[in-house]
Design an enzyme around this catalytic site. Structure first.
Site, PDB file in Angstrom:
ATOM      1  N   LYS A 254      -0.182   4.311  -2.068  1.00 19.90           N
ATOM      2  CA  LYS A 254      -0.850   5.001  -2.282  1.00 19.90           C
ATOM      3  C   LYS A 254      -0.288   6.170  -1.978  1.00 19.90           C
ATOM      4  O   LYS A 254      -1.313   7.642  -2.544  1.00 19.90           O
ATOM      5  CB  LYS A 254      -1.805   4.272  -1.452  1.00 19.90           C
ATOM      6  CG  LYS A 254      -2.670   3.639  -1.560  1.00 19.90           C
ATOM      7  CD  LYS A 254      -3.391   2.851  -0.257  1.00 19.90           C
ATOM      8  CE  LYS A 254      -4.112   1.344  -1.128  1.00 19.90           C
ATOM      9  NZ  LYS A 254      -3.904   0.621   0.232  1.00 19.90           N
TER      10      LYS A 254
ATOM     11  N   LYS B 212       3.014   6.860   5.613  1.00 22.12           N
ATOM     12  CA  LYS B 212       2.393   5.587   4.395  1.00 22.12           C
ATOM     13  C   LYS B 212       3.053   4.000   4.736  1.00 22.12           C
ATOM     14  O   LYS B 212       3.745   3.762   5.278  1.00 22.12           O
ATOM     15  CB  LYS B 212       1.844   5.278   3.690  1.00 22.12           C
ATOM     16  CG  LYS B 212       0.993   4.206   2.925  1.00 22.12           C
ATOM     17  CD  LYS B 212      -0.356   5.406   2.811  1.00 22.12           C
ATOM     18  CE  LYS B 212      -1.137   4.157   2.843  1.00 22.12           C
ATOM     19  NZ  LYS B 212      -1.273   2.897   3.618  1.00 22.12           N
TER      20      LYS B 212
ATOM     21  N   SER C 176       0.489  -1.662   0.216  1.00 22.77           N
ATOM     22  CA  SER C 176      -0.099  -0.022  -0.323  1.00 22.77           C
ATOM     23  C   SER C 176       0.680   0.861   0.246  1.00 22.77           C
ATOM     24  O   SER C 176       0.337   2.111  -0.432  1.00 22.77           O
ATOM     25  CB  SER C 176      -0.311  -0.249   1.600  1.00 22.77           C
ATOM     26  OG  SER C 176      -1.847  -1.176   0.719  1.00 22.77           O
TER      27      SER C 176
ATOM     28  N   SER D 130      -5.864   3.568   3.914  1.00 24.43           N
ATOM     29  CA  SER D 130      -5.057   2.626   3.124  1.00 24.43           C
ATOM     30  C   SER D 130      -6.564   1.751   2.586  1.00 24.43           C
ATOM     31  O   SER D 130      -6.560   0.620   2.555  1.00 24.43           O
ATOM     32  CB  SER D 130      -4.479   1.375   3.782  1.00 24.43           C
ATOM     33  OG  SER D 130      -3.377   1.019   2.900  1.00 24.43           O
TER      34      SER D 130
END
Length: 372
Positions: free
Chosen positions: A76, A235, A73, A128
């Site tokens: 992203k 993140k 993820s 997320s």
């Protein structure tokens, strides 16, 4: 409508590629800058890791930083960057059936719901949401597939040469990969966007659905925001293929560092260890102030002062500061006339026997300097 959105996105991404050069980066020429430190914090569990100074872009520590790995993820980060650069935060998005059907980590979108682009980006970065990423892509480019093309172009424009995206959210695919170094480049760029930086530092927040009107509480997946007082982003990412991943930023006494750890059993511990090591063992040194005369070129008539267009800062280990050197290399023969603003040489920055930067040197841009 899809054609119009794709045209808008294509025009905007060209502008984004151009604007990449406006980042406050040190002007390095040639290949990707290697890590400058062979040693670093002990017992980093990550398979790949990098520590970067956000202001200068210098790599302070690397461990297999150019090894291609599934990014999960952390993908992203790029989705959010293009969401802000190509979209309007207040634009209202209607969730499609495809976006709502995306599984794994989600913000539980339903078909037909209306929500702003800003709230979708928040859902992607904080919670997320895989479904939020597809909704962002469809709003900007019409389809996720077209948006992914823009993601790959933007990655290349940022210098991320070992990255290839196949989707917007990091769900496992064979040809979906990145590196610790490339993710640091992307995160560094994202942190220049005020809204991106603001969202990723939030521990908890709410997002607002417009139709039906609903408030949703979100808790950030980045636990470093709770257990490290200087943490301010960015993140997490986790899949079976990628392992536990984290892109983490922290700011201490005005200096911001960025750590990336991939396939790290102790990702939060690794990131904290790297960041603390960077704050304690490295420093940023200013070598040249903006418009400061660096040297004098021996022209025909009289010596001509030469300048770098920008200040020159370098981030290095404190223990190696004595090994930092600068060298002026003339590219124009001596005793020649010099035009105003002409490039006459370069300033090389060396750390021991390693050339760090090569910066163009120009004569004064105002007026005309002539030899006899």
């Amino acid at each position: 409508m899809i054609r119009q959105k794709w045209t808008r996105a294509w025009c905007c991404v060209l502008l984004c590629v151009i604007s990449t050069s406006l980042l406050p980066v040190n002007p390095v020429f040639g290949a990707v800058q290697p890590a400058v430190v062979e040693d670093g914090p002990a017992r980093v569990t990550a398979d790949a890791a990098v520590l970067m100074d956000v202001a200068t872009g210098d790599v302070l520590f690397g461990k297999q930083e150019n090894k291609r790995r599934p990014p999960a993820s952390t993908t992203k980060i790029m989705t959010a960057i293009l969401g802000f650069e190509l979209g309007r935060p207040d634009e209202v998005v209607t969730v499609s059936q495809k976006a709502a059907a995306v599984g794994e980590s989600t913000i539980h979108l339903d078909p037909g719901e209306k929500i702003t682009l800003y709230e979708l980006i928040t859902g992607a970065l904080v919670r997320s949401g895989n479904d939020a990423c597809v909704a962002i892509a469809e709003d900007i480019s019409g389809t996720e597939e077209q948006f992914v093309k823009l993601m790959n172009r933007k990655a290349l424009a940022l210098g991320a040469q070992n990255t290839h995206f196949e989707n917007t959210n990091g769900l496992p695919l064979k040809d979906h990969y990145s590196t610790a170094y490339d993710l640091a480049l992307m995160a560094r760029h994202g942190l220049q966007i005020p809204q991106f930086a603001s969202i990723t530092r939030q521990r908890e927040t709410k997002i607002h659905f417009l139709d039906p009107y609903v408030l949703m509480d979100l808790r950030n997946t980045n636990k470093l925001l709770w257990n490290y007082p200087y943490a301010d982003g960015v993140k997490t990412g986790t899949t079976t293929a990628a392992g536990k991943c984290l892109v983490a930023s922290a700011t201490k006494e005005g200096r911001q560092l960025l750590a990336v750890v991939l396939n790290a059993p102790d990702r939060f511990g690794d990131a904290k260890k790297l960041l603390e090591w960077g704050f304690e063992k490295t420093e940023t040194v200013r070598l040249v102030n903006p418009r400061e005369a660096i040297a004098e070129f021996p022209s025909t008539y009289k010596p001509v002062p030469v300048f770098s267009d920008d200040s020159i800062d370098v981030s290095i280990p404190k223990a190696k500061r004595m090994n930092l050197q600068t060298r002026v290399v003339w590219e124009k023969p001596a005793n020649f006339s010099v035009r105003a603003g002409e490039r006459v040489g370069r300033l090389e920055v060396w750390l021991g026997d390693q050339k760090y930067y090569s910066v163009p040197l120009h004569s004064e841009r105002k007026g005309m300097l002539k030899g006899s």
